[in-house]
Design a protein around this motif. Structure first.
Motif, PDB file in Angstrom:
ATOM      1  N   SER A  62      -2.649   4.521  -7.315  1.00 17.88           N
ATOM      2  CA  SER A  62      -2.400   3.163  -6.822  1.00 17.88           C
ATOM      3  C   SER A  62      -3.609   2.596  -6.094  1.00 17.88           C
ATOM      4  O   SER A  62      -3.844   1.386  -6.109  1.00 17.88           O
ATOM      5  CB  SER A  62      -1.180   3.159  -5.886  1.00 17.88           C
ATOM      6  OG  SER A  62      -0.034   3.612  -6.588  1.00 17.88           O
ATOM      7  N   THR A  92      -1.147  18.906   5.248  1.00 15.59           N
ATOM      8  CA  THR A  92      -1.984  18.415   6.347  1.00 15.59           C
ATOM      9  C   THR A  92      -1.261  18.638   7.669  1.00 15.59           C
ATOM     10  O   THR A  92      -0.094  18.268   7.812  1.00 15.59           O
ATOM     11  CB  THR A  92      -2.274  16.912   6.180  1.00 15.59           C
ATOM     12  OG1 THR A  92      -2.901  16.695   4.917  1.00 15.59           O
ATOM     13  CG2 THR A  92      -3.212  16.421   7.273  1.00 15.59           C
ATOM     14  N   SER A 151      -3.096  18.900  -9.244  1.00 15.83           N
ATOM     15  CA  SER A 151      -2.357  18.453  -8.062  1.00 15.83           C
ATOM     16  C   SER A 151      -2.785  17.025  -7.678  1.00 15.83           C
ATOM     17  O   SER A 151      -1.940  16.177  -7.369  1.00 15.83           O
ATOM     18  CB  SER A 151      -2.596  19.417  -6.891  1.00 15.83           C
ATOM     19  OG  SER A 151      -1.956  18.952  -5.733  1.00 15.83           O
ATOM     20  N   TYR A 172      -7.926  18.629  -0.579  1.00 16.35           N
ATOM     21  CA  TYR A 172      -8.326  19.320  -1.805  1.00 16.35           C
ATOM     22  C   TYR A 172      -9.545  20.209  -1.601  1.00 16.35           C
ATOM     23  O   TYR A 172      -9.691  21.226  -2.299  1.00 16.35           O
ATOM     24  CB  TYR A 172      -8.462  18.341  -2.960  1.00 16.35           C
ATOM     25  CG  TYR A 172      -7.082  17.896  -3.399  1.00 16.35           C
ATOM     26  CD1 TYR A 172      -6.175  18.833  -3.901  1.00 16.35           C
ATOM     27  CD2 TYR A 172      -6.641  16.582  -3.249  1.00 16.35           C
ATOM     28  CE1 TYR A 172      -4.886  18.473  -4.256  1.00 16.35           C
ATOM     29  CE2 TYR A 172      -5.350  16.210  -3.601  1.00 16.35           C
ATOM     30  CZ  TYR A 172      -4.472  17.164  -4.097  1.00 16.35           C
ATOM     31  OH  TYR A 172      -3.186  16.827  -4.443  1.00 16.35           O
ATOM     32  N   THR A 194      -6.559   7.613   3.987  1.00 19.23           N
ATOM     33  CA  THR A 194      -5.820   8.186   2.866  1.00 19.23           C
ATOM     34  C   THR A 194      -6.761   8.950   1.939  1.00 19.23           C
ATOM     35  O   THR A 194      -6.465  10.084   1.519  1.00 19.23           O
ATOM     36  CB  THR A 194      -5.084   7.064   2.097  1.00 19.23           C
ATOM     37  OG1 THR A 194      -4.256   6.349   3.021  1.00 19.23           O
ATOM     38  CG2 THR A 194      -4.241   7.621   0.966  1.00 19.23           C
ATOM     39  N   ASP A 220      -8.165  12.037   3.842  1.00 21.63           N
ATOM     40  CA  ASP A 220      -7.150  13.089   3.955  1.00 21.63           C
ATOM     41  C   ASP A 220      -7.009  13.849   2.635  1.00 21.63           C
ATOM     42  O   ASP A 220      -6.969  15.083   2.625  1.00 21.63           O
ATOM     43  CB  ASP A 220      -5.810  12.469   4.375  1.00 21.63           C
ATOM     44  CG  ASP A 220      -4.662  13.478   4.355  1.00 21.63           C
ATOM     45  OD1 ASP A 220      -4.898  14.657   4.697  1.00 21.63           O
ATOM     46  OD2 ASP A 220      -3.533  13.094   4.003  1.00 21.63           O
ATOM     47  N   SER A 221      -6.966  13.113   1.517  1.00 19.88           N
ATOM     48  CA  SER A 221      -6.888  13.800   0.222  1.00 19.88           C
ATOM     49  C   SER A 221      -8.155  14.621  -0.023  1.00 19.88           C
ATOM     50  O   SER A 221      -8.088  15.738  -0.555  1.00 19.88           O
ATOM     51  CB  SER A 221      -6.679  12.794  -0.918  1.00 19.88           C
ATOM     52  OG  SER A 221      -5.322  12.390  -0.977  1.00 19.88           O
ATOM     53  N   GLU A 233       0.557  26.313  -1.451  1.00 15.77           N
ATOM     54  CA  GLU A 233       0.578  24.857  -1.395  1.00 15.77           C
ATOM     55  C   GLU A 233      -0.204  24.438  -0.150  1.00 15.77           C
ATOM     56  O   GLU A 233      -0.307  25.213   0.801  1.00 15.77           O
ATOM     57  CB  GLU A 233       2.014  24.319  -1.326  1.00 15.77           C
ATOM     58  CG  GLU A 233       2.831  24.558  -2.580  1.00 15.77           C
ATOM     59  CD  GLU A 233       2.295  23.810  -3.797  1.00 15.77           C
ATOM     60  OE1 GLU A 233       1.621  22.772  -3.602  1.00 15.77           O
ATOM     61  OE2 GLU A 233       2.542  24.251  -4.935  1.00 15.77           O
ATOM     62  N   VAL A 234      -0.726  23.216  -0.151  1.00 18.71           N
ATOM     63  CA  VAL A 234      -1.499  22.760   1.001  1.00 18.71           C
ATOM     64  C   VAL A 234      -0.768  21.628   1.718  1.00 18.71           C
ATOM     65  O   VAL A 234      -0.106  20.808   1.078  1.00 18.71           O
ATOM     66  CB  VAL A 234      -2.923  22.301   0.582  1.00 18.71           C
ATOM     67  CG1 VAL A 234      -2.870  21.107  -0.362  1.00 18.71           C
ATOM     68  CG2 VAL A 234      -3.768  21.966   1.816  1.00 18.71           C
ATOM     69  N   ARG A 262      -1.119  14.367  -9.527  1.00 19.45           N
ATOM     70  CA  ARG A 262       0.275  14.112  -9.137  1.00 19.45           C
ATOM     71  C   ARG A 262       0.387  13.256  -7.880  1.00 19.45           C
ATOM     72  O   ARG A 262       1.488  12.860  -7.496  1.00 19.45           O
ATOM     73  CB  ARG A 262       1.019  15.446  -8.945  1.00 19.45           C
ATOM     74  CG  ARG A 262       1.549  15.999 -10.294  1.00 19.45           C
ATOM     75  CD  ARG A 262       2.424  17.214 -10.088  1.00 19.45           C
ATOM     76  NE  ARG A 262       1.631  18.407  -9.844  1.00 19.45           N
ATOM     77  CZ  ARG A 262       1.705  19.183  -8.770  1.00 19.45           C
ATOM     78  NH1 ARG A 262       2.575  18.903  -7.802  1.00 19.45           N
ATOM     79  NH2 ARG A 262       0.939  20.249  -8.636  1.00 19.45           N
ATOM     80  N   GLN A 263      -0.732  12.976  -7.209  1.00 14.70           N
ATOM     81  CA  GLN A 263      -0.705  12.093  -6.033  1.00 14.70           C
ATOM     82  C   GLN A 263      -0.693  10.648  -6.501  1.00 14.70           C
ATOM     83  O   GLN A 263      -1.754  10.050  -6.730  1.00 14.70           O
ATOM     84  CB  GLN A 263      -1.921  12.348  -5.129  1.00 14.70           C
ATOM     85  CG  GLN A 263      -1.847  13.648  -4.355  1.00 14.70           C
ATOM     86  CD  GLN A 263      -2.559  13.562  -3.004  1.00 14.70           C
ATOM     87  OE1 GLN A 263      -3.379  12.683  -2.770  1.00 14.70           O
ATOM     88  NE2 GLN A 263      -2.242  14.467  -2.102  1.00 14.70           N
ATOM     89  N   ARG A 264       0.490  10.054  -6.577  1.00 15.79           N
ATOM     90  CA  ARG A 264       0.622   8.680  -7.050  1.00 15.79           C
ATOM     91  C   ARG A 264      -0.215   7.714  -6.199  1.00 15.79           C
ATOM     92  O   ARG A 264      -0.731   6.712  -6.692  1.00 15.79           O
ATOM     93  CB  ARG A 264       2.093   8.249  -7.037  1.00 15.79           C
ATOM     94  CG  ARG A 264       2.983   9.026  -8.030  1.00 15.79           C
ATOM     95  CD  ARG A 264       2.915   8.448  -9.429  1.00 15.79           C
ATOM     96  NE  ARG A 264       3.185   7.022  -9.432  1.00 15.79           N
ATOM     97  CZ  ARG A 264       4.357   6.452  -9.695  1.00 15.79           C
ATOM     98  NH1 ARG A 264       5.385   7.224  -9.991  1.00 15.79           N
ATOM     99  NH2 ARG A 264       4.491   5.146  -9.683  1.00 15.79           N
ATOM    100  N   ALA A 265      -0.353   8.031  -4.916  1.00  9.39           N
ATOM    101  CA  ALA A 265      -1.137   7.163  -4.026  1.00  9.39           C
ATOM    102  C   ALA A 265      -2.589   7.048  -4.500  1.00  9.39           C
ATOM    103  O   ALA A 265      -3.209   5.991  -4.367  1.00  9.39           O
ATOM    104  CB  ALA A 265      -1.078   7.674  -2.582  1.00  9.39           C
ATOM    105  N   MET A 266      -3.142   8.125  -5.055  1.00 11.63           N
ATOM    106  CA  MET A 266      -4.526   8.086  -5.538  1.00 11.63           C
ATOM    107  C   MET A 266      -4.658   7.091  -6.704  1.00 11.63           C
ATOM    108  O   MET A 266      -5.602   6.303  -6.763  1.00 11.63           O
ATOM    109  CB  MET A 266      -4.996   9.479  -5.981  1.00 11.63           C
ATOM    110  CG  MET A 266      -5.072  10.507  -4.850  1.00 11.63           C
ATOM    111  SD  MET A 266      -6.253  10.080  -3.524  1.00 11.63           S
ATOM    112  CE  MET A 266      -5.146   9.519  -2.217  1.00 11.63           C
TER     113      MET A 266
END
Lengths: 150, 150, 150, 150
Positions: A29, A88, A20, A74, A66, A69-70, A85-86, A23-27
């Motif tokens: 970037s 926030t 998972s 997790y 950011t 929060d991730s 699913e999780v 799949r977090q594109r922000a991580m």
């Protein structure tokens, strides 16, 4: 952090979390990766990147948030059943000190894991010349979303 | 938002805010710009960017928070004296609904402006097919840092 | 506040809220009562009482929070189905100004009402010599607890 | 808690804290007293009192918050210079579990002590039949108010 006070409902939580997270594109970037993972606990790592700074060249408080929060998400997710699913619900970030460092560590742990809601706490640390300094804390509420019965 | 209930201490607040905002590299990297600005009020705009999403392709809650934090910070900054710097003390973000949209608006306003501390509130809106939906709220505390007397 | 943007799931919400409120012994002890009630909105009133002050003779921030929490809780509860119970998940209180007044008003409204979670915002006002001043704000998350299926 | 990681600016902090605490009428009314005190750390104790309960007979979340706020305030105050007054800026309370117990303990500690702002964390514990359970956490920001120069 190799052992943990929690018993995960999903024995394959490690694979589930990393899949998972990937799949977090922000991580990607932001250059954030998982440094350690146990049931109910996680550490993320991030290098300093000028592209994500505020007006004084320090890491933007929202970018620290950011990662925090991730981390909370997790840590919570690692204790949830395989089909959950999780999400926030909310978080609060306190900015203790200027986020000045070569790289950053984000450590989150579950404080209370319930059927629907999970409470987590996390801290952000700036690392410079080998020394570590706490720069932010987060208190977060996460929610388990279960698939609708068919 | 063209007029405002506040009287700015710095009549040149508009130039001061935009200049400081332009130095926030994180705003450029996330594609965030100032859409409107008045004394004690600001609106920021951001397009959807897959590079800053979470595991379900929605904008990461931390990225929404980055925009909300800058919005609160500059709403507060617009009322501060010319020699002050602004610092975020803490903020809380509530995630009301999935951040699904083509673009996003972030509206912040000062609730209470004191000599040292400023309290702000902000909301994030997702815009899709012309319709606007509130997806997050922030409550934030900002601090004015005055130069040390010489 | 006599009308409201919300459609209550329980048409008898008014009786349900007042009955539950009356069972809150803390409300009696603090002298708090319901001044107005509509679907998703409530106003509570409290006189100044020296017995609940902090070291400077002002109302204790925790006492303001007690009223704000009940206000948020019952604003949320007013929109819940008849069989639900309401539970506070978390709240944040910001103290904007000294809580100096003869009496106090607490106004809460639902920001987002979901099946499980409800988000509310509330403000506390001090009233002195007929003038009203905002002294605190709350942002809260509430949860609907449904009876277990038998 | 007899020793502490902090060096108090006021060597007479113990007398200063207890004297100010004794002036908080709300502490007397709620039956709260200081159980332990060190520089930057405090523990408060409170018996269960039906007079301060919510609709299910549990301690009202706002009453827990009142004790947690005073705990954070006095943990912060213990590190402040002799001439300072302490003010709560904001706090967030997370309600982890039902506050069911014969008595309650509230433990606060300073996370970061600055010249103007202090960040604290605190936990509330319910004690029943000798067993202790964490029921709430607080994250708080406090402010030192210095006397105006004459």
């Amino acid at each position: 952090m190799s052992s943990s006070a929690f018993t995960p409902k999903n024995p394959l939580f490690h694979a589930r979390v990393t899949e998972s997270f990937d799949r977090q594109r922000a991580m990607h970037s932001l250059g954030i990766h998982i440094a350690r993972l146990a049931a109910g606990e996680i550490e993320l790592a991030m290098p300093y990147d000028e592209a994500f700074t505020q007006q004084h060249g320090l890491v933007h408080a929202g970018v620290l948030t950011t990662a925090l929060d991730s981390a909370c998400g997790y840590a919570a997710f690692s204790l949830m059943p395989a089909e959950a699913e999780v999400l926030t619900v909310e978080f609060k970030t306190s900015l203790l000190a200027p986020a000045k460092g070569e790289r950053f560590a984000f450590r989150a742990r579950v404080v209370k894991s319930g059927r629907t809601l999970t409470f987590c706490e996390a801290s952000a640390f700036a690392i410079e010349a080998g020394a570590e300094k706490q720069v932010a804390t987060m208190s977060a509420t996460l929610m388990a979303m279960m698939p609708k019965p068919t």
